[in-house]
Each structure stands twice: as structure tokens, then as C-alpha cells.
Design a protein around this motif. Structure first.
Motif, short mmCIF file in Angstrom:
data_model
loop_
_atom_site.label_atom_id
_atom_site.label_comp_id
_atom_site.label_asym_id
_atom_site.label_seq_id
_atom_site.Cartn_x
_atom_site.Cartn_y
_atom_site.Cartn_z
N LEU A 234 0.80 -1.23 0.00
CA LEU A 234 0.00 0.00 0.00
C LEU A 234 0.83 1.27 0.00
CD1 LEU A 234 -2.94 -0.78 2.46
CD2 LEU A 234 -2.70 -1.35 0.04
N TRP A 235 2.06 1.19 0.55
CA TRP A 235 2.76 2.46 0.80
C TRP A 235 4.18 2.55 0.26
CZ3 TRP A 235 -0.22 0.87 5.37
CH2 TRP A 235 -1.40 1.61 5.52
N ASP A 236 4.77 1.48 -0.25
CA ASP A 236 6.17 1.54 -0.71
C ASP A 236 6.25 1.88 -2.19
OD1 ASP A 236 8.99 1.24 -0.74
OD2 ASP A 236 8.77 -0.80 -1.45
N ALA A 237 7.00 2.91 -2.53
CA ALA A 237 7.10 3.38 -3.92
C ALA A 237 7.70 2.32 -4.84
CB ALA A 237 7.94 4.66 -3.96
N LYS A 238 8.76 1.63 -4.40
CA LYS A 238 9.41 0.62 -5.25
C LYS A 238 8.50 -0.57 -5.50
CE LYS A 238 14.09 1.82 -3.68
NZ LYS A 238 15.28 1.34 -2.93
N TYR A 239 7.80 -0.99 -4.47
CA TYR A 239 6.89 -2.14 -4.59
C TYR A 239 5.79 -1.82 -5.60
CZ TYR A 239 4.21 -6.20 -2.97
OH TYR A 239 3.54 -7.39 -2.90
N ILE A 240 5.22 -0.64 -5.48
CA ILE A 240 4.12 -0.24 -6.37
C ILE A 240 4.59 -0.16 -7.81
CG2 ILE A 240 2.60 1.70 -6.93
CD1 ILE A 240 2.43 2.18 -3.83
N ALA A 241 5.83 0.27 -8.04
CA ALA A 241 6.37 0.37 -9.39
C ALA A 241 6.51 -1.00 -10.04
CB ALA A 241 7.72 1.07 -9.37
N CYS A 246 -1.45 -0.27 -4.92
CA CYS A 246 -2.33 -0.87 -3.90
C CYS A 246 -3.06 -2.10 -4.43
CB CYS A 246 -3.33 0.16 -3.40
SG CYS A 246 -2.58 1.63 -2.67
N GLU A 247 -2.30 -3.03 -4.96
CA GLU A 247 -2.87 -4.21 -5.60
C GLU A 247 -3.73 -5.04 -4.65
OE1 GLU A 247 -1.07 -7.32 -8.76
OE2 GLU A 247 -0.23 -7.49 -6.74
N ILE A 286 -10.21 5.77 -5.07
CA ILE A 286 -10.77 4.99 -3.97
C ILE A 286 -9.65 4.33 -3.17
CG2 ILE A 286 -12.24 3.02 -3.36
CD1 ILE A 286 -13.78 5.46 -4.31
N LYS A 287 -8.62 3.85 -3.85
CA LYS A 287 -7.48 3.24 -3.16
C LYS A 287 -6.78 4.26 -2.27
CE LYS A 287 -6.43 -0.17 -6.78
NZ LYS A 287 -5.40 -0.62 -7.74
N THR A 288 -6.59 5.47 -2.80
CA THR A 288 -5.96 6.53 -2.01
C THR A 288 -6.81 6.86 -0.79
OG1 THR A 288 -4.87 7.48 -3.95
CG2 THR A 288 -5.16 8.93 -2.04
N TYR A 289 -8.13 6.90 -0.99
CA TYR A 289 -9.04 7.17 0.13
C TYR A 289 -8.89 6.10 1.21
CZ TYR A 289 -13.30 7.32 2.91
OH TYR A 289 -14.18 7.35 3.96
N CYS A 290 -8.81 4.83 0.79
CA CYS A 290 -8.68 3.73 1.74
C CYS A 290 -7.36 3.83 2.51
CB CYS A 290 -8.77 2.39 1.01
SG CYS A 290 -8.88 0.97 2.12
N CYS A 291 -6.28 4.18 1.82
CA CYS A 291 -4.98 4.35 2.48
C CYS A 291 -5.04 5.48 3.50
CB CYS A 291 -3.89 4.61 1.45
SG CYS A 291 -3.44 3.18 0.46
N GLN A 292 -5.70 6.56 3.12
CA GLN A 292 -5.83 7.69 4.06
C GLN A 292 -6.68 7.31 5.26
OE1 GLN A 292 -7.43 10.61 1.33
NE2 GLN A 292 -5.39 11.34 0.72
N LEU A 293 -7.70 6.48 5.01
CA LEU A 293 -8.55 5.99 6.10
C LEU A 293 -7.73 5.13 7.07
CD1 LEU A 293 -11.28 5.54 7.47
CD2 LEU A 293 -11.78 3.78 5.74
N LEU A 294 -6.90 4.25 6.52
CA LEU A 294 -6.04 3.41 7.35
C LEU A 294 -5.06 4.26 8.16
CD1 LEU A 294 -5.36 0.57 4.77
CD2 LEU A 294 -6.51 0.28 6.98
N GLU A 295 -4.56 5.33 7.54
CA GLU A 295 -3.66 6.24 8.26
C GLU A 295 -4.40 6.93 9.40
OE1 GLU A 295 -0.93 8.79 6.11
OE2 GLU A 295 -1.31 7.65 4.27
N SER A 296 -5.64 7.36 9.14
CA SER A 296 -6.41 8.05 10.19
C SER A 296 -6.74 7.12 11.35
CB SER A 296 -7.70 8.62 9.60
OG SER A 296 -8.62 7.58 9.26
N LEU A 297 -6.80 5.82 11.07
CA LEU A 297 -7.04 4.82 12.11
C LEU A 297 -5.75 4.40 12.81
CD1 LEU A 297 -9.57 2.59 10.13
CD2 LEU A 297 -10.13 3.99 12.15
N LYS A 298 -4.62 5.02 12.45
CA LYS A 298 -3.29 4.76 13.01
C LYS A 298 -2.73 3.39 12.61
CE LYS A 298 -3.55 8.62 15.37
NZ LYS A 298 -2.80 9.83 14.93
N VAL A 299 -3.32 2.76 11.60
CA VAL A 299 -2.84 1.44 11.18
C VAL A 299 -1.46 1.54 10.55
CG1 VAL A 299 -3.23 -0.48 9.57
CG2 VAL A 299 -5.14 0.48 10.87
N LYS A 300 -1.24 2.54 9.72
CA LYS A 300 0.07 2.70 9.08
C LYS A 300 1.16 2.92 10.13
CE LYS A 300 2.49 5.63 5.71
NZ LYS A 300 2.38 6.83 4.84
#
Length: 345
Positions: A234-241, A246-247, A286-300
Motif C-alpha cells: 500500500l505504501w512503498d514506492a518501489k513495490y508499487i512500481a 495498492c494491488e 478509492i485506493k488513495t481514500y482507503c490508504c488515508q482511512l487506514l492512516e487516520s485509524l493509526k494502522v500505518k
């Protein structure tokens, strides 16, 4: 009938000779040009090498176990074969589009050919396990044990993969304990398979290293490796490339971070993350929204802290086991401090 069978054999041998093969050639020789073609999806898949973490892990474990090189190389070959083949199948099961920055093999060669070559490699790996006992010069070794270890871990590996798929396809969020059990089978399975094989062929003059301590270390390492992978998806630039953005969200996978997020949302009485997973979304918004939601929940933040805790635990266990510079390098390479956070799309 007997005469007909003899005549056919003579005719077949003449035909084989005419094609430039030996008289005792079999259908495998006749079809050798096609058999080579069966390997093409596997060669395509492996032409871009992975991180070779499992090879490095085996070398690191051998610092403790002292397995003779000819046996060690065969164990590495076996594990690599299983790992690469499992990725071929995994991409089909997950509907992945990219693997190591190039189109997944099944998108090039089709599902049927890729499943067949992956299964063939599983059996070839099993054959290597059968042959390990005849290679060793170690004494007091049950030479049939390697095959049993291989089959036991193949069952556990498929159980782990099956649980991951079952939860995804039936929208079941596992508990943390259930998730960890799956990880130890699926991610830890290959590492434990290698360790168990190496342990029976170890240098038995080394008495300080115990099986229980080695297994405990590898279980910690497996959790660290998989949870880091879930974070990076969800958050690593190299992995996403190398994969896609956010597969895991498109796949609908219950990764560590998703499980933590769903649990936290249940406590709040909301269901947004689970609802997003059910959509199998391809929308970057939607993926970005979900990542931001996870961040707001302190999951990241909490996941990163947990990875740092596991990293420290691994370093301590390495020291307790007598030290291992190779393993220290591997853990350092995978340190959460090295993750480059991607810019949201």
C-alpha cells in the motif's frame, strides 16, 4: 497379439533411427522439442530475478547448520523452484497484472500452460527431495525423512494459500491469530521447509544450535517478512512500481493492515474498509481514500512500529543464537527504515 507387438516395436525403432535418435529412444525424446517449449512460461517468469531473499536466508541458516555444499545447493534449487512456481499460480489466483515490472506470465502464455508448468516444477522439486538422501555423506541420517518433510510442508503451504483465498472470496476477515497462522504456513512454509531439510543434514558436531530456537527465529522472521510485504503493497514506492498501485485492495485481500483496519472500524461501528474490499476497485482515487482511512485509524503508524519491534526482536535472537552476520544483513536490508513511502495518486 504378441507378434503384432513385436512388429510394432521393430517399426518404432526403425522410425526413431530414421529421425536420428537412438534405437531405445522413448516418446520423451521424440517430443523433446515440445517439452522444451513447455518450459517457456517459467523461463519468461524467471528472466527478471527477484530479491533472492530465500537463497540468502538458506545461506544465512547454513552459518549455523553447516550443511555440505552439494546438498545445500540442491535444497536451494528445490526452494527456488517451488517459490517461482507458486508465484506463477499466485498471479492467476490473484488476477495480478504485473510481476517484477513485466506482465504476469499467464497474460502472455495463457492460464492452462502456466498452471501446467508450475505443477510440473512442483513434481520436479519433489524428485530433488527424494534424491537428497543419496547425496549426503552425513552419518545417522534417515534418508527417507527429506521426502516426508517435503510433502508435509507442501500440504501446509497449500493450506496457507487456501485460507488466504477463502477469506478473500467469502469476505471473511480473520482474527490476528488466524492471520498469523496462515502466514506461518504460506510465507513461512518455504523457509521452514528449507530449515527442516537442512536440519536433518546438518553438521551434528555443532550442539549449541537447537531446532526449537531456529524454528522460533524463522517464525519471527516470517511474520516480519509478510507484514512488511503487506505494508509495502500500500505504501512503498518501489513495490508499487514493480506490481501496481495498492494491488491488495483490487484483489480484495485481507492483509495485515487491512485486518487491523477492519477490526478498528468494527470498534467504531463503521464498515468502510470491508465495503471497499468487496468492490475489488481499480480506482486510484478509492485506493488513495482507503490508504488515508487506514492512516487516520493509526494502522500505518502502528504497523511500522510493530515492524521495528520485530526487527529488534530478530537482532536479539540472532545474538542469542551465537551471531550471524549474513542474517543481520538480510534483516537490515528489509528494515522498515529503508521503505520509501509512495506519493498518493
Amino acid at each position: 497379439y504378441h507378434i503384432q507387438a513385436l512388429n510394432y516395436k521393430q517399426w518404432y525403432q526403425r522410425r526413431v533411427r530414421a529421425n536420428g535418435h537412438k534405437a531405445d529412444s522413448t516418446d520423451e525424446v521424440v517430443n523433446s522439442k515440445y517439452l522444451k517449449g513447455l518450459e517457456e512460461p517459467y523461463r519468461y517468469h524467471t528472466q527478471v530475478p527477484g530479491k533472492a531473499i530465500r537463497d540468502q536466508t538458506i545461506e544465512a541458516m547454513n552459518q549455523w547448520l553447516g550443511v555440505e555444499q552439494k546438498v545445500l545447493q540442491k535444497i536451494k534449487q528445490l526452494v527456488t523452484m517451488l517459490h517461482e512456481s507458486s508465484l506463477l499460480i499466485d498471479d492467476i489466483q490473484d488476477n495480478s497484472k504485473l510481476r517484477r515490472g513485466q506482465p504476469a506470465a499467464y497474460l502472455i502464455y495463457g492460464v492452462s500452460e502456466v498452471i501446467n508448468i508450475a505443477n510440473l516444477k512442483y513434481f520436479e522439486a519433489g524428485k530433488i527431495a527424494l534424491e537428497l538422501g543419496s547425496m549426503t555423506t552425513a552419518k545417522n541420517v534417515d534418508k527417507s525423512e527429506a521426502s516426508k518433510i517435503f510433502h508435509d510442508w507442501m500440504i501446509k503451504l497449500h493450506q496457507g494459500q487456501g485460507l488466504d483465498i477463502h477469506w478473500r472470496d467469502h469476505y471473511i476477515c480473520p482474527t490476528v491469530d488466524e492471520y498469523i497462522d496462515m502466514v506461518l504456513k504460506k510465507t513461512g512454509g518455504l523457509m521452514m521447509l528449507a530449515f527442516d531439510l537442512m536440519y536433518i543434514f546438518r553438521d551434528q558436531s555443532e550442539t549449541k544450535f537447537t531446532y526449537e530456537a531456529g524454528r522460533r527465529f524463522l517464525e519471527t522472521f516470517s511474520k516480519f517478512f509478510q507484514i512488511r510485504d503487506d505494508f509495502c503493497n500500500l505504501w512503498d514506492a518501489k513495490y508499487i512500481a514493480n506490481k501496481s498501485y495498492c494491488e491488495d485492495l483490487t484483489e480484495g485481500k485481507f492483509s495485515w493492515v487491512i485486518v487491523q483496519g477492519v477490526i478498528k472500524e468494527r470498534e467504531l461501528g463503521t464498515n468502510r474498509i470491508m465495503s471497499i474490499l468487496k468492490q475489488r476497485t481499480t480506482s486510484d482515487e478509492i485506493k488513495t481514500y482507503c490508504c488515508q482511512l487506514l492512516e487516520s485509524l493509526k494502522v500505518k503508524e502502528e504497523t511500522r512500529q510493530y515492524l521495528e519491534q520485530l526487527e529488534g526482536d530478530l537482532i536479539k535472537q540472532i545474538e542469542d543464537l551465537g551471531g550471524n552476520q549474513v542474517f543481520k544483513k538480510i534483516v537490515n536490508l528489509l528494515s522498515p527504515s529503508r521503505i520509501t513511502i509512495a506519493v498518493p495518486k
